[in-house]
Design an enzyme around this catalytic site. Structure first.
Site, PDB file in Angstrom:
ATOM      1  N   HIS A   1       0.705  -1.059   0.124  1.00 52.50           N
ATOM      2  CA  HIS A   1      -0.011  -0.052  -0.123  1.00 52.50           C
ATOM      3  C   HIS A   1       1.012   1.427  -0.171  1.00 52.50           C
ATOM      4  O   HIS A   1       1.515   1.363   0.992  1.00 52.50           O
ATOM      5  CB  HIS A   1      -1.094   0.103   1.047  1.00 52.50           C
ATOM      6  CG  HIS A   1      -1.942   1.099   1.342  1.00 52.50           C
ATOM      7  ND1 HIS A   1      -2.970   1.221   0.539  1.00 52.50           N
ATOM      8  CD2 HIS A   1      -1.619   2.497   1.725  1.00 52.50           C
ATOM      9  CE1 HIS A   1      -3.840   2.165   0.527  1.00 52.50           C
ATOM     10  NE2 HIS A   1      -2.784   3.153   1.409  1.00 52.50           N
ATOM     11  N   CYS A   2       0.862   1.983  -1.099  1.00 54.09           N
ATOM     12  CA  CYS A   2       1.598   3.122  -1.252  1.00 54.09           C
ATOM     13  C   CYS A   2       1.073   4.422  -0.727  1.00 54.09           C
ATOM     14  O   CYS A   2      -0.034   4.792  -0.894  1.00 54.09           O
ATOM     15  CB  CYS A   2       1.990   3.474  -2.735  1.00 54.09           C
ATOM     16  SG  CYS A   2       3.099   4.841  -3.122  1.00 54.09           S
TER      17      CYS A   2
END
Length: 290
Positions: A189-190
């Site tokens: 998850h950026c």
């Protein structure tokens, strides 16, 4: 103190009415991060143009040099927003698409079967015969059958079911606690993008890293060229440029390592076989899990 808080609270409520997305804390923080990243890019590009007069003179003599830099600058920001707004490939969305396609084909198959029986015969093409047999049955279990075919024999549905989404996960799928959804070929998850990196946007993410790395390298060259130039300038300008250059160099190291890692991941992923839904049920490639 209360008198000061009331106008601010009223302003926030009016802002939430005009911009509903700001009412959600997660979306609000994601939006603020996007604004911060854009401002950071503008600061790095603006400082070098404001301080380096030789660069302005070079831009007049060789406009193509600055034009290419600005083109890369704009392309990087565009790629950033395209990647941030793209879907990583959610399991629920693909499951719905698979079941809808199966239901549509089953309905057409039954209609042709009924029409053929009314005409006194039953005729089905050779490729459609096997396809129809695979699709006949309960539509609610079609996704489960497809997922089970990807795992070794002996695996139970309970073992493959996500405890949060209550759906069967294909291999390499994982539940993201930030998005609260299962993602196909989940990578991470950026935070800066505000979305997951998975099957649907991994290629876009890799191109964004490439463009960001190239932009950082070009900016580092401009900063070093300015600092090594034998011209008289204020000391505080050198201090600002050196601090920005140190931070940019550290970011470039992480970007370069991330680029190498995701390049190796993309090569491994391209060597794997496609999801069996295209071969077994004839779905379009957009519904398959590469």
């Amino acid at each position: 103190m209360v008198d000061l808080c009331c106008p601010l609270r009223g302003a926030c409520e009016r802002c939430y009415i005009w911009f509903p997305c700001l009412a959600d804390p997660a979306r609000r923080s994601s939006l603020l991060l996007k604004v911060a990243l854009v401002v950071l890019h503008l600061v790095y590009a603006g400082v070098v143009f404001l301080f380096d007069r030789d660069l302005i003179e070079k831009a007049r003599k060789e406009p193509w040099y600055i034009a290419l830099y600005l083109l890369l600058f704009v392309a990087t920001l565009i790629q950033y927003f395209v990647t941030a707004c793209s879907s990583p490939g959610y399991v629920l969305d693909v499951m719905r698409a698979v079941n809808e396609a199966n239901a549509m084909f089953t309905s057409r198959f039954k209609q042709r079967q009924t029409a053929s029986s009314k005409n006194g015969g039953f005729v089905v093409s050779s490729d459609g015969d096997q396809l129809g047999r695979n699709l006949l049955g309960s539509n609610s279990t079609s996704w489960s059958k497809m997922v089970m075919d990807l795992y070794p024999l002996g695996m139970s549905t309970r073992t493959l079911t996500c405890s949060y989404c209550n759906v069967e996960q294909p291999p390499r799928a994982k539940h993201c606690h930030d998005c609260d959804r299962c993602v196909l070929q989940f990578d991470h998850h950026c935070v800066w993008l505000g979305t997951c990196i998975g099957q649907g946007n991994h290629c876009r993410f890799w191109w964004y890293i490439c463009e960001e790395t190239a932009l950082c390298i070009w900016t580092v060259i401009l900063y070093i060229t300015y600092l090594t130039a034998d011209i008289s300038r204020a000391w505080w300008k050198d201090a600002v440029m050196i601090l920005l250059l140190i931070f940019l160099s550290i970011s470039l190291i992480f970007l370069f390592l991330l680029l190498l890692f995701h390049r190796s991941v993309s090569l491994v992923s391209s060597a794997t076989s496609k999801f069996q839904c295209e071969r077994s049920v004839g779905l379009p490639s957009s519904c398959c899990l590469d």
